[in-house]
Design an enzyme around this catalytic site. Structure first.
Site, PDB file in Angstrom:
ATOM      1  N   ASP A   9       0.787  -1.241   0.000  1.00  0.00           N
ATOM      2  CA  ASP A   9       0.000   0.000   0.000  1.00  0.00           C
ATOM      3  C   ASP A   9       0.821   1.296   0.000  1.00  0.00           C
ATOM      4  OD1 ASP A   9      -1.917  -1.938   0.265  1.00  0.00           O
ATOM      5  OD2 ASP A   9      -2.774  -1.184   2.131  1.00  0.00           O
ATOM      6  N   LYS A  98      -7.256  -4.836  -2.899  1.00  0.00           N
ATOM      7  CA  LYS A  98      -8.046  -5.319  -1.769  1.00  0.00           C
ATOM      8  C   LYS A  98      -9.006  -4.253  -1.275  1.00  0.00           C
ATOM      9  CE  LYS A  98      -4.182  -4.152   1.343  1.00  0.00           C
ATOM     10  NZ  LYS A  98      -4.769  -3.067   2.149  1.00  0.00           N
ATOM     11  N   CYS A 159      -1.747  -2.310   7.854  1.00  0.00           N
ATOM     12  CA  CYS A 159      -1.722  -3.234   6.711  1.00  0.00           C
ATOM     13  C   CYS A 159      -0.430  -4.032   6.613  1.00  0.00           C
ATOM     14  CB  CYS A 159      -2.006  -2.474   5.420  1.00  0.00           C
ATOM     15  SG  CYS A 159      -3.705  -1.838   5.373  1.00  0.00           S
TER      16      CYS A 159
END
Length: 211
Positions: A9, A98, A159
Site C-alpha cells: 500500500d 483489496k 496493513c
C-alpha cells in the site's frame, strides 16, 4: 526455495498530502525503490498490494475513530489510490487489490489485478472485469513456489502488520524490514512489532538483508 518481496500500500493517500498521510510515507516510497535497485536479485518475485475501495461500509466514516473506521481514502480509480510516484514499479511482477467492499487490511485479502491495469495510476484503470480469474495472493505465491516473504510498506501498525501476520499464519517464513515501513503512530507501531515477533515474524532492518 523462493523469496518474495511484498510491498504494501505505498499509495498517495498514505503519503504527504493524502487523506491518511503517514509521517514517513514519501520517504518509504523512495527508500523501497533504492532498496530494490540494489537488492532485486535477492527476490524471485516482487508484489505490490493496493487499497482499492468502492464501498467498504463502516471502514469509511465521517467521524472516524482511527482504529476501526477512517476518513475516505484510496477510492478506486482516484489519484489517492495510485501508487506514489517515487515507488519504482520496474521490478514488480504482480499487483493485488483489496478492500472494494470491506476493510481488508491484509494483502492476503487481495486479488490479482488485471494485467492491463496501469500500475502507476497515471491513467484510470477500470474495475476488475466480472470474468477475470480471481487469484488470491496466497495462491499466486504458491504458484511461484515462494516459501519466504519480506514485507515492507504502509502502514507498519495496520496493513503491514496484518499482511505479515497472515503470511506467517499461511506458513511462509516471514520478515518485516521495519526501516522500510511507515507507521500511523509510534505507540501502535511498537505494539504491532511486539505482536509480530510473538507470532514468529522476524522484524529486522533492511541493511541485514544480503544482496
Amino acid at each position: 526455495m523462493a523469496r518474495a518481496l511484498l510491498i504494501v500500500d505505498v499509495q498517495n493517500d498514505f503519503c504527504r498530502g493524502g487523506a491518511l498521510a503517514t509521517d514517513r510515507g514519501d520517504d518509504v516510497a523512495a527508500e523501497i525503490s533504492a532498496y530494490l535497485l540494489t537488492h532485486h536479485a535477492a527476490y524471485d518475485v516482487v508484489v505490490t498490494t493496493q487499497d482499492w475501495h468502492i464501498d467498504p461500509g463502516t471502514h469509511f466514516s465521517e467521524n472516524p475513530d482511527f482504529t476501526n473506521s477512517w476518513p475516505v481514502h484510496c477510492v478506486a480509480n482516484s489519484s489517492g489510490a495510485a501508487f506514489h510516484p517515487d515507488l519504482d514499479m520496474d521490478y514488480v511482477d504482480a499487483m493485488f487489490r483489496k478492500g472494494e467492499y470491506e476493510a481488508a487490511y491484509s494483502g492476503f485479502e487481495g486479488l490479482l489485478a488485471p494485467e492491463d491495469s496501469v500500475m502507476t495510476g497515471e491513467h484510470e484503470p477500470g474495475h476488475m472485469p466480472e470474468d477475470t480469474l480471481k487469484v488470491s495472493l496466497d495462491d499466486w505465491l504458491q504458484e511461484q513456489d515462494v516459501t519466504d516473504v519480506d514485507v515492507v510498506g504502509i502502514a507498519t501498525d495496520y496493513c503491514v502488520r496484518a499482511t505479515a501476520l497472515d503470511a506467517a499464519d499461511a506458513g511462509y517464513e516471514t520478515r518485516v524490514l521495519v526501516d522500510l515501513t511507515s507507521a500511523v503512530a509510534d505507540e501502535t507501531a511498537e505494539t504491532a512489532v511486539a505482536e509480530l515477533e510473538d507470532a514468529g515474524v522476524q522484524v529486522i532492518e533492511s541493511t541485514s538483508v544480503g544482496r
